[in-house]
Structures are given as structure tokens and as C-alpha cells.
Write a protein that holds these residues in place. Structure first.
Motif, mmCIF file in Angstrom:
data_model
loop_
_atom_site.group_PDB
_atom_site.id
_atom_site.type_symbol
_atom_site.label_atom_id
_atom_site.label_comp_id
_atom_site.label_asym_id
_atom_site.label_seq_id
_atom_site.Cartn_x
_atom_site.Cartn_y
_atom_site.Cartn_z
ATOM 1 N N GLY A 174 53.222 37.835 19.439
ATOM 2 C CA GLY A 174 52.718 36.219 19.262
ATOM 3 C C GLY A 174 52.173 35.844 20.611
ATOM 4 N N HIS A 180 44.628 34.365 18.564
ATOM 5 C CA HIS A 180 44.867 33.289 17.681
ATOM 6 C C HIS A 180 44.572 31.733 17.989
ATOM 7 C CE1 HIS A 180 49.065 33.077 19.883
ATOM 8 N NE2 HIS A 180 49.042 32.036 19.234
ATOM 9 N N HIS A 185 46.146 27.188 16.806
ATOM 10 C CA HIS A 185 46.772 26.093 17.289
ATOM 11 C C HIS A 185 45.501 25.004 17.313
ATOM 12 C CE1 HIS A 185 50.127 28.103 18.486
ATOM 13 N NE2 HIS A 185 49.666 29.059 19.188
ATOM 14 N N ASP A 350 53.715 28.808 16.125
ATOM 15 C CA ASP A 350 53.929 30.493 16.609
ATOM 16 C C ASP A 350 55.114 30.751 15.578
ATOM 17 O OD1 ASP A 350 51.939 31.006 18.423
ATOM 18 O OD2 ASP A 350 52.854 29.607 19.878
#
Ligand code: FES
Ligand SMILES: [Fe+2]
Length: 444
Positions: A174, A180, A185, A350
Motif C-alpha cells: 500500500g 492510489h 486519499h 490505507d
């Protein structure tokens, strides 16, 4: 793609497993020093699938050992932390921190064989407010990793632990999954709503970053790049460091001295251990980012709510938001796009995502994309090193040469330098704030 066999080799960490043996070559951050008080009750400590106890003896020294008494396997967790050692409450045998049996009162003196009995004890040292444990071969105890954060004065280092309910690999991945960020986020953030000097602006302007990736002496590295105006590039560098460390680009490169460990407790639980320099400029030291009008960016909170620690094997440093309450997901906030994920807090987002994959990701189910090349390369680097150790007794990176870790730095910056990406990295590192020369090692 990762095959089923590779997946097993990568994720299993118990004694005798391929990756478990690789990890046993390194010092492992296992607990806060403050968790162990002199003469206080032992703490149950799960580490690499082994049930251990940790205690601080009356002289302040740390003992870490198999929780089973070597007499008849009663748990030493129930033991009495006495003068100079721990005493099993079943028949009163007593062990010092090195595992030596120093008293065997249940046996008549002429039959005493205490000098032949040893509890299975591991070496422990303290550094940066943490207890570090070495679980590998006695013949080659390494030095502590040469992470630059460990060169900082102890009073300038901050540490936190957070348990995660999943395998270490998916938790670690992650951190090196750069694509991502603009979704999980910041999917709800409009670049026009943030000021030009806010670094987040670049991330949300181009949400599909391109990046370079390479094997390094300490593990792997990526450099993600985005155009940031005329002849300018916004760089984000990040690292994987053997055997379970990451450095995310969540701070200004020039002062972002930190390291993040994903310590396997067992195959399906991980302790996130974060060390950062309190004078560096990073998400740990900056206020929460705001929009142009001064309102905080939704979901970007930094605090974490913990459950009370318990004495259970996996009872330490757990978050209140977890799978049992869907990590507190707020569907209204998700629907209105106040928070893209609906989950409040960068770390919790996360945590939720990686825990939602299940205890151990089923790699057969994945479809890795070109944007996942850092993950692919890191898996390969780990596997190759673990197999080289197993098959040819080749020491993995940083065990015999711990100073290689000092070359790893992560962070963001904007540059007009037209050199190659690795030259740009080296130049930036050379002009960055570096810790003072390392003190003599206390380990190894
Ligand atoms: S089981 Fe520990 S002293 Fe007997
Ligand atoms: Fe993230």
C-alpha cells in the motif's frame, strides 16, 4: 503475475519458511521501550508467528523469549518478574534475560541440572525509543540497519505503532502503490480549489503518474514524475528497504528523514512502526492541508483512535475503526464527495483498503497494471533474495552492509533539472539535510 507458490513464499513468515528466514537475518522493531517497565509484568509479543514474552528485569535489561517454560511448557507470561530474571510459577524455575536457568528449586540440590537448561531467548537492544529483537542465527548477529533516522538524536525521533489486521506484504505494498493517492486519499479534491504552492495540487492535477523504478542496494526505488509548469517537474521519490521497511513521499525531500516498518506479527497481522524526525517537513509535522479558502481538506485528518491495549497476543495498538465497524465508512460523505472514500483519516483509509483484501491477498485474483511495476519489482526483489539465502546462503541486502540503508531518502520536490532521474535523486540527496555521523553501534 505472482504465482500461487510465489505468493506463499512471499507471505508466510513462521520459522522455516522462505520469507520468515529472510526476515530473521535482521533486527526487528518489536515494542516501545515504554511498554516494558523494570520489574513489571511481562508483555505477550507475537513476532514472525512466534509467541514470545518480553520483560525488563530489575536491572533494566530487556528479556525476550519463547513464552513456554523449557521445563513443562507452562507460559512464562504468568511468571514472576523477580530480581534478575523471570520465575515460572509452576515449579519455580528462574531464567535470566539470556535464557539461562539460574534457579531450579523444585529439584533436590544433588539432582539440579539447571546449567543444562536454557529458555529459548532472543537478543534485544534499545534504540530510538524502541525495543529491537534479533531472531536469527547466533553466529552472525548483524548491526542495526543504517537507517538515517537512527542517526538522529534520540530526543528528535518520534515513534508510533499501529497494528494492522492483514499480511505484512499487502500492508507494505500500500505504501509503494503511488497511483492510489489521487483516488483513495484525494479523489474528491479539485485542483482549482487548492493554492498553487500546495504540493497536493500536482497529485490531483495528474492522477495517473508515470514513474521510473529500479533495484537499489537497499531494495527498490521509484521516482514518479509529473509536469508542473514550463520546464518544471514535480518529483516524488519512494523506497522499499529490506526486509519490510518503506519510505513514502509524504514530506519535503530535503528534510524528510523517516522510516516505516511493516513488521509481521504472524501471517495475518502486522505492526506498523513509524519513526520520523520531528524537525523534518512532512505530513507528521505539517498542519492538515487546506483548500484555497482555508477549509480543511475532507478526510485528510491525521489522528488515530486506539482501543485500549490488552495482554492478548494481538492486543496491542489496535485502532477503534476496523473491519467489525466497516472502518467507520460514511456513505453520505462518500456520496456527496466530501470524502472520496467516505473514510476519515489518511492512515485509516490505507488501513481499511489493505485489511479489506482479506488476511492474505489471493494473488491469483489480481490483475496487476503497468502502474503497479514498483509492486511487481519489489516482490521479485524480496523473493530472489529469500531464495538466494535459502539455496546458496547468500546474505540479503543490508545484513552484512547495513550502511546501504543510509542511501535511501523519500519525498517530493519540484525541479527544472534535465538530468536522468537517478542523477536528480543523487544531487538532491547531496544537498539535503543529513543526520550527523552515526554513533558507534550498540548491536552486533
Ligand atoms: S513448567 Fe516452568 S518450572 Fe515447571
Ligand atoms: Fe495511501
Amino acid at each position: 503475475m505472482t504465482t500461487e507458490i510465489e505468493g506463499r513464499e512471499l507471505t508466510q513468515v513462521g520459522p522455516g519458511t522462505v520469507m520468515g528466514e529472510l526476515m530473521r537475518q535482521y533486527w526487528i522493531p518489536a515494542a516501545l521501550s515504554s511498554e516494558l517497565l523494570p520489574g513489571a509484568a511481562p508483555v505477550r509479543l507475537m513476532l514472525l508467528g512466534e509467541k514470545l514474552i518480553a520483560f525488563r528485569d530489575s536491572a533494566g535489561r530487556i528479556g525476550v523469549m519463547d513464552h513456554r517454560c523449557p521445563h513443562r511448557c507452562a507460559s512464562l507470561f504468568l511468571g514472576r518478574n523477580e530480581e534478575g530474571g523471570i520465575r515460572c510459577i509452576y515449579h519455580g524455575w528462574k531464567f535470566d534475560i539470556a535464557g539461562n536457568c539460574v534457579d531450579m528449586p523444585s529439584v533436590p540440590p544433588y539432582q539440579d541440572f539447571k546449567h543444562k537448561v536454557k529458555a529459548k531467548a532472543y537478543q534485544a537492544v534499545e534504540r530510538a525509543g524502541l525495543v529491537w529483537v534479533y531472531m536469527g542465527p547466533h553466529a552472525r548477529v548483524p548491526q542495526l540497519p543504517g537507517l538515517e533516522i537512527l542517526d538522529m538524536p534520540e530526543e528528535e525521533i518520534r515513534v508510533s505503532l499501529i497494528q494492522r489486521d492483514c499480511n505484512y506484504l499487502q500492508a507494505l505494498e500500500g505504501e509503494i502503490d503511488t497511483s492510489h493517492f489521487g483516488f483513495l486519499h484525494a479523489g474528491h479534491v479539485d485542483p482549482d480549489d487548492i493554492s498553487d504552492d500546495e504540493p497536493l495540487r500536482h497529485t490531483v492535477t495528474i492522477r495517473a503518474p508515470e514513474y521510473h523504478v529500479v533495484d537499489t542496494a537497499w531494495g527498490t526505488q521509484y521516482g514518479a514524475y509529473r509536469a508542473a509548469g514550463a520546464d518544471l517537474i514535480y518529483w516524488r521519490f519512494a523506497n522499499f528497504l529490506f526486509p519490510f521497511w518503506t519510505q513514502a513521499p509524504n514530506g519535503e525531500f530535503g528534510s524528510h528523514v523517516h522510516a516505516r516498518a511493516w513488521v509481521p506479527l504472524d501471517d495475518s497481522h502486522t505492526m506498523f512502526c513509524y519513526l520520523w524526525w520531528k524537525r523534518g517537513v512532512s505530513s507528521m509535522t505539517l498542519p492538515q492541508p487546506v483548500l484555497r479558502d482555508g477549509t480543511p481538506i475532507g478526510g485528510a485528518g491525521r489522528g488515530n483512535k486506539f482501543l485500549p491495549n490488552t495482554t492478548e497476543w494481538l492486543g496491542r495498538w489496535r485502532l477503534a475503526a476496523n473491519a467489525s465497524n466497516d472502518w467507520g465508512i460514511d456513505r453520505a460523505a462518500q456520496h456527496s464527495n466530501a470524502i472520496y472514500s467516505g473514510i476519515d483519516g489518511i492512515h485509516l483509509q490505507d488501513q481499511a483498503i489493505t485489511e479489506s483484501m482479506g488476511p492474505i491477498t489471493d494473488h491469483k485474483f489480481e490483475h496487476l497494471a503497468p502502474s503497479d511495476q514498483m509492486i511487481t519489482r519489489t516482490r521479485r526483489r524480496l523473493l530472489m533474495a529469500a531464495r538466494a539465502l535459502r539455496d546458496r546462503d547468500v546474505l540479503p541486502p543490508g545484513v552484512g552492509d547495513p550502511e546501504v540503508f543510509r542511501g535511501a531518502r523519500s519525498g517530493y520536490f519540484v525541479s527544472d533539472d534535465q538530468s536522468t532521474w537517478q542523477e536528480i535523486y543523487a544531487k538532491r540527496l547531496a544537498t539535503s539535510l543529513r543526520p550527523p555521523p552515526p554513533p558507534p553501534s550498540t548491536a552486533g
